[in-house]
Design a protein around this motif. Structure first.
Motif, PDB file in Angstrom:
ATOM      1  N   TRP A 174       0.810  -1.214   0.000  1.00  0.00           N
ATOM      2  CA  TRP A 174       0.000   0.000   0.000  1.00  0.00           C
ATOM      3  C   TRP A 174       0.845   1.266   0.000  1.00  0.00           C
ATOM      4  O   TRP A 174       0.424   2.305  -0.519  1.00  0.00           O
ATOM      5  CB  TRP A 174      -0.942   0.014   1.214  1.00  0.00           C
ATOM      6  CG  TRP A 174      -0.275  -0.008   2.559  1.00  0.00           C
ATOM      7  CD1 TRP A 174       0.043  -1.095   3.305  1.00  0.00           C
ATOM      8  CD2 TRP A 174       0.159   1.125   3.332  1.00  0.00           C
ATOM      9  NE1 TRP A 174       0.643  -0.738   4.491  1.00  0.00           N
ATOM     10  CE2 TRP A 174       0.720   0.622   4.545  1.00  0.00           C
ATOM     11  CE3 TRP A 174       0.125   2.501   3.138  1.00  0.00           C
ATOM     12  CZ2 TRP A 174       1.251   1.457   5.527  1.00  0.00           C
ATOM     13  CZ3 TRP A 174       0.650   3.337   4.113  1.00  0.00           C
ATOM     14  CH2 TRP A 174       1.205   2.812   5.293  1.00  0.00           C
ATOM     15  N   ARG A 175       2.067   1.182   0.538  1.00  0.00           N
ATOM     16  CA  ARG A 175       2.912   2.369   0.616  1.00  0.00           C
ATOM     17  C   ARG A 175       3.340   2.866  -0.761  1.00  0.00           C
ATOM     18  O   ARG A 175       3.574   4.061  -0.948  1.00  0.00           O
ATOM     19  CB  ARG A 175       4.125   2.081   1.504  1.00  0.00           C
ATOM     20  CG  ARG A 175       3.775   2.115   2.991  1.00  0.00           C
ATOM     21  CD  ARG A 175       4.775   1.393   3.858  1.00  0.00           C
ATOM     22  NE  ARG A 175       4.574  -0.049   3.782  1.00  0.00           N
ATOM     23  CZ  ARG A 175       4.602  -0.857   4.836  1.00  0.00           C
ATOM     24  NH1 ARG A 175       4.802  -0.365   6.040  1.00  0.00           N
ATOM     25  NH2 ARG A 175       4.409  -2.149   4.692  1.00  0.00           N
ATOM     26  N   ALA A 176       3.416   1.951  -1.746  1.00  0.00           N
ATOM     27  CA  ALA A 176       3.747   2.381  -3.110  1.00  0.00           C
ATOM     28  C   ALA A 176       2.617   3.234  -3.680  1.00  0.00           C
ATOM     29  O   ALA A 176       2.857   4.241  -4.365  1.00  0.00           O
ATOM     30  CB  ALA A 176       4.002   1.165  -4.001  1.00  0.00           C
ATOM     31  N   GLY A 177       1.386   2.836  -3.419  1.00  0.00           N
ATOM     32  CA  GLY A 177       0.246   3.623  -3.873  1.00  0.00           C
ATOM     33  C   GLY A 177       0.112   4.922  -3.117  1.00  0.00           C
ATOM     34  O   GLY A 177      -0.189   5.975  -3.700  1.00  0.00           O
ATOM     35  N   GLU A 178       0.340   4.863  -1.823  1.00  0.00           N
ATOM     36  CA  GLU A 178       0.267   6.072  -0.995  1.00  0.00           C
ATOM     37  C   GLU A 178       1.248   7.128  -1.496  1.00  0.00           C
ATOM     38  O   GLU A 178       0.919   8.320  -1.582  1.00  0.00           O
ATOM     39  CB  GLU A 178       0.576   5.702   0.455  1.00  0.00           C
ATOM     40  CG  GLU A 178       0.569   6.879   1.417  1.00  0.00           C
ATOM     41  CD  GLU A 178       1.294   6.572   2.712  1.00  0.00           C
ATOM     42  OE1 GLU A 178       0.909   7.112   3.751  1.00  0.00           O
ATOM     43  OE2 GLU A 178       2.278   5.786   2.676  1.00  0.00           O
ATOM     44  N   ARG A 179       2.464   6.718  -1.830  1.00  0.00           N
ATOM     45  CA  ARG A 179       3.469   7.671  -2.306  1.00  0.00           C
ATOM     46  C   ARG A 179       3.067   8.276  -3.643  1.00  0.00           C
ATOM     47  O   ARG A 179       3.305   9.463  -3.898  1.00  0.00           O
ATOM     48  CB  ARG A 179       4.839   6.974  -2.442  1.00  0.00           C
ATOM     49  CG  ARG A 179       5.445   6.463  -1.163  1.00  0.00           C
ATOM     50  CD  ARG A 179       5.672   7.516  -0.113  1.00  0.00           C
ATOM     51  NE  ARG A 179       6.261   8.747  -0.605  1.00  0.00           N
ATOM     52  CZ  ARG A 179       6.762   9.705   0.176  1.00  0.00           C
ATOM     53  NH1 ARG A 179       6.736   9.549   1.485  1.00  0.00           N
ATOM     54  NH2 ARG A 179       7.256  10.798  -0.334  1.00  0.00           N
ATOM     55  N   TRP A 180       2.459   7.463  -4.519  1.00  0.00           N
ATOM     56  CA  TRP A 180       2.021   7.984  -5.808  1.00  0.00           C
ATOM     57  C   TRP A 180       0.913   9.018  -5.616  1.00  0.00           C
ATOM     58  O   TRP A 180       0.928  10.079  -6.241  1.00  0.00           O
ATOM     59  CB  TRP A 180       1.543   6.848  -6.702  1.00  0.00           C
ATOM     60  CG  TRP A 180       1.199   7.280  -8.092  1.00  0.00           C
ATOM     61  CD1 TRP A 180      -0.047   7.371  -8.645  1.00  0.00           C
ATOM     62  CD2 TRP A 180       2.118   7.705  -9.113  1.00  0.00           C
ATOM     63  NE1 TRP A 180       0.021   7.822  -9.941  1.00  0.00           N
ATOM     64  CE2 TRP A 180       1.340   8.027 -10.255  1.00  0.00           C
ATOM     65  CE3 TRP A 180       3.505   7.834  -9.182  1.00  0.00           C
ATOM     66  CZ2 TRP A 180       1.918   8.472 -11.449  1.00  0.00           C
ATOM     67  CZ3 TRP A 180       4.085   8.284 -10.369  1.00  0.00           C
ATOM     68  CH2 TRP A 180       3.287   8.590 -11.477  1.00  0.00           C
ATOM     69  N   PHE A 181      -0.034   8.706  -4.759  1.00  0.00           N
ATOM     70  CA  PHE A 181      -1.099   9.666  -4.470  1.00  0.00           C
ATOM     71  C   PHE A 181      -0.517  10.929  -3.842  1.00  0.00           C
ATOM     72  O   PHE A 181      -0.967  12.040  -4.132  1.00  0.00           O
ATOM     73  CB  PHE A 181      -2.133   9.043  -3.526  1.00  0.00           C
ATOM     74  CG  PHE A 181      -3.222   8.261  -4.217  1.00  0.00           C
ATOM     75  CD1 PHE A 181      -2.990   7.621  -5.430  1.00  0.00           C
ATOM     76  CD2 PHE A 181      -4.483   8.146  -3.654  1.00  0.00           C
ATOM     77  CE1 PHE A 181      -3.986   6.899  -6.065  1.00  0.00           C
ATOM     78  CE2 PHE A 181      -5.497   7.432  -4.281  1.00  0.00           C
ATOM     79  CZ  PHE A 181      -5.250   6.804  -5.485  1.00  0.00           C
ATOM     80  N   TRP A 182       0.468  10.772  -2.970  1.00  0.00           N
ATOM     81  CA  TRP A 182       1.080  11.932  -2.314  1.00  0.00           C
ATOM     82  C   TRP A 182       1.662  12.897  -3.347  1.00  0.00           C
ATOM     83  O   TRP A 182       1.562  14.117  -3.193  1.00  0.00           O
ATOM     84  CB  TRP A 182       2.172  11.471  -1.352  1.00  0.00           C
ATOM     85  CG  TRP A 182       2.826  12.597  -0.609  1.00  0.00           C
ATOM     86  CD1 TRP A 182       4.030  13.186  -0.878  1.00  0.00           C
ATOM     87  CD2 TRP A 182       2.297  13.285   0.531  1.00  0.00           C
ATOM     88  NE1 TRP A 182       4.289  14.190   0.018  1.00  0.00           N
ATOM     89  CE2 TRP A 182       3.242  14.270   0.890  1.00  0.00           C
ATOM     90  CE3 TRP A 182       1.129  13.163   1.279  1.00  0.00           C
ATOM     91  CZ2 TRP A 182       3.038  15.137   1.984  1.00  0.00           C
ATOM     92  CZ3 TRP A 182       0.930  14.023   2.355  1.00  0.00           C
ATOM     93  CH2 TRP A 182       1.879  14.989   2.689  1.00  0.00           C
ATOM     94  N   ASP A 183       2.253  12.360  -4.379  1.00  0.00           N
ATOM     95  CA  ASP A 183       2.860  13.224  -5.391  1.00  0.00           C
ATOM     96  C   ASP A 183       1.837  13.782  -6.367  1.00  0.00           C
ATOM     97  O   ASP A 183       2.015  14.879  -6.898  1.00  0.00           O
ATOM     98  CB  ASP A 183       3.940  12.458  -6.163  1.00  0.00           C
ATOM     99  CG  ASP A 183       4.845  13.389  -6.954  1.00  0.00           C
ATOM    100  OD1 ASP A 183       5.233  14.452  -6.421  1.00  0.00           O
ATOM    101  OD2 ASP A 183       5.148  13.090  -8.116  1.00  0.00           O
TER     102      ASP A 183
END
Length: 454
Positions: A349-358
């Motif tokens: 999930w952290r890979a998706g979270e980082r993409w959304f963050w950017d």
């Protein structure tokens, strides 16, 4: 003339219902300051989409300040160091600021404790006051929502001060353009300005108009093809309008109840950060530390396909393309795309979270991390990991055909019946990818991974 005070601005870029500004104005001259600090947040320095919004929001705020014969001072660097320097330069007596809950801001507030006056104003209630019987922050939203009721309504919004007195002399300021917050070479935000107008004036206008639509919110909010959401989230995130202003514009009745719960969710996630400040990178349920996420070349290929909206699942691809083009995604589709990444692709999930963050203009540290952990099942108040959204069924259930046509033009000629799953109907156009994983295959793989934890 009395000594000036600094007004430290962060995600509270407004003059209306700005308690730190009101307090500073009552005491004498005010020096409003915004500091671009990419050091204190560490890996959570604001992403590209937020920077686009920030540029325009700061420009709009400076215009409003100048109409009050004030101005916005811009500095870049380590927040605590810059504020200490400004105190020395200006002879300011103290710093007024609205309280924030991100761990890096709380650390900065602690470091400045002897010179700072903190005010509540970005939430419906002071988060430290909405606690369990043991005096700890809630980790379950339903319990938080129940406890919050005794702290509502929030105070009436504060009016903009009639005058914001200027200091005898102004400190030097960076030029906003020199911060290069806007993308270039290439300018990937060309569509942003078609969908968004950052700034307090637009935020207050939306807050004024939203009560006319809010009664239909509970029915329409899950329908991506309709304009059923408030689109207030980026304005709230950047603090261009306060939660209290929206609350009092709506009133507290059955028509607005569903939306007010969503507004309260922002307060709840701030409480989670108080209890678990590293929630953006650490599983809320530590047993999921042992979950065998995919982390091979195939997983990286699938992650890229998800980011680009090339998964072969029309509702997922529509959402990811909307995100890239506009910096925003419909909330129902955020859940579908997140579930697809975590469950169907078995990617952390952290890979998706980082993409959304950017990519999100409203990427709030609390909301983003709590929402991703809710979908992933790893959070303290979360969906069960075994609950796996069926993206094809969700697409049809929530009537996303027109939404898909808007964002996946390759499929625009398909009927309402076939557009949700072109492969199954044998009508997938040339140029649109086949599914990168079958629904049953992805579901079984996710359940098998979860079974290893038992």
């Amino acid at each position: 003339m009395t000594v000036p005070n600094l007004l430290w601005l962060r995600q509270d870029l407004r003059l209306h219902d700005q308690p730190a500004l009101v307090a500073a104005s009552h005491e004498g001259p005010v020096i409003p300051v915004y500091i671009l600090d990419d050091d204190a947040p560490g890996p959570w320095a604001i992403g590209g989409a937020q920077r686009w919004w920030l540029h325009h929001s700061l420009a709009a705020l400076d215009v409003r300040l100048k109409a009050k014969h004030s101005r916005l001072i811009l500095r870049r660097g380590k927040t605590v160091d810059v504020l200490q320097q400004l105190l020395d330069e200006t002879g300011a007596g103290q710093i007024h600021a609205i309280r924030h809950y991100e761990p890096w801001w709380r650390k900065a507030e602690d470091a400045l404790a002897d010179r700072i006056v903190l005010h509540d104003g970005n939430r419906l209630a002071r988060i430290e006051d909405v606690t369990t019987g043991a005096g700890t922050p809630f980790k379950v939203f339903s319990s938080f929502w129940k406890a919050l009721q005794s702290h509502l309504p929030p105070p009436e919004p504060l009016a903009v001060p009639r005058a914001i007195h200027a200091p005898a002399s102004w400190p030097a300021s960076d030029a906003l353009a020199d911060w290069r917050l806007l993308p270039h070479k290439p300018d990937w935000a060309t569509r942003f300005a078609e969908d968004w107008i950052p700034g307090e004036a637009e935020a207050l206008g939306k807050a004024k108009d939203w009560p006319k639509e809010v009664a239909a919110y509970d029915r329409r909010r899950n329908l991506p093809s309709e304009e059923g959401t408030s689109r207030l989230s980026p304005h709230l995130h950047h603090g261009e309008v306060s939660s209290a202003t929206i609350y009092h514009a709506l009133g507290h009745d059955a028509a607005s109840a569903a939306f007010l719960r969503e507004l309260a969710w922002r307060d709840f996630t701030a409480g989670v950060l108080l209890a678990l400040p590293d929630y953006g990178s650490v599983n809320g349920r530590r047993r999921y530390d042992a979950l065998p996420w995919r982390d091979d070349a195939d997983a990286q290929h699938d992650l890229k396909a998800w980011q680009q909206g090339r998964t072969g699942y029309p509702i997922v691809d529509a959402g990811m393309r909307q995100l890239w083009a506009t910096g925003w995604m419909h909330n129902r589709v955020r859940m579908i795309t997140a579930s697809f990444l975590v469950k169907h692709l078995l990617i952390d999930w952290r890979a998706g979270e980082r993409w959304f963050w950017d990519c999100l203009i409203d990427a709030d540290y609390g909301n983003n991390s709590v929402n991703w952990q809710w979908v992933a099942g790893t959070g303290v108040d979360a969906n069960m990991f075994g609950r796996i959204m069926a993206p094809l069924g969700q697409s049809e259930k929530f009537d996303a055909a027109d939404y898909i046509r808007d964002w996946v033009p390759e499929l625009s000629g398909l009927s309402d019946t076939t557009i949700h799953d072109p492969d199954a109907h044998g009508v997938r156009p040339r140029g649109y990818p086949a599914k990168i994983v079958g629904h049953r295959e992805g579901r079984e793989r996710a359940l098998a991974a979860a079974a290893t934890l038992r």
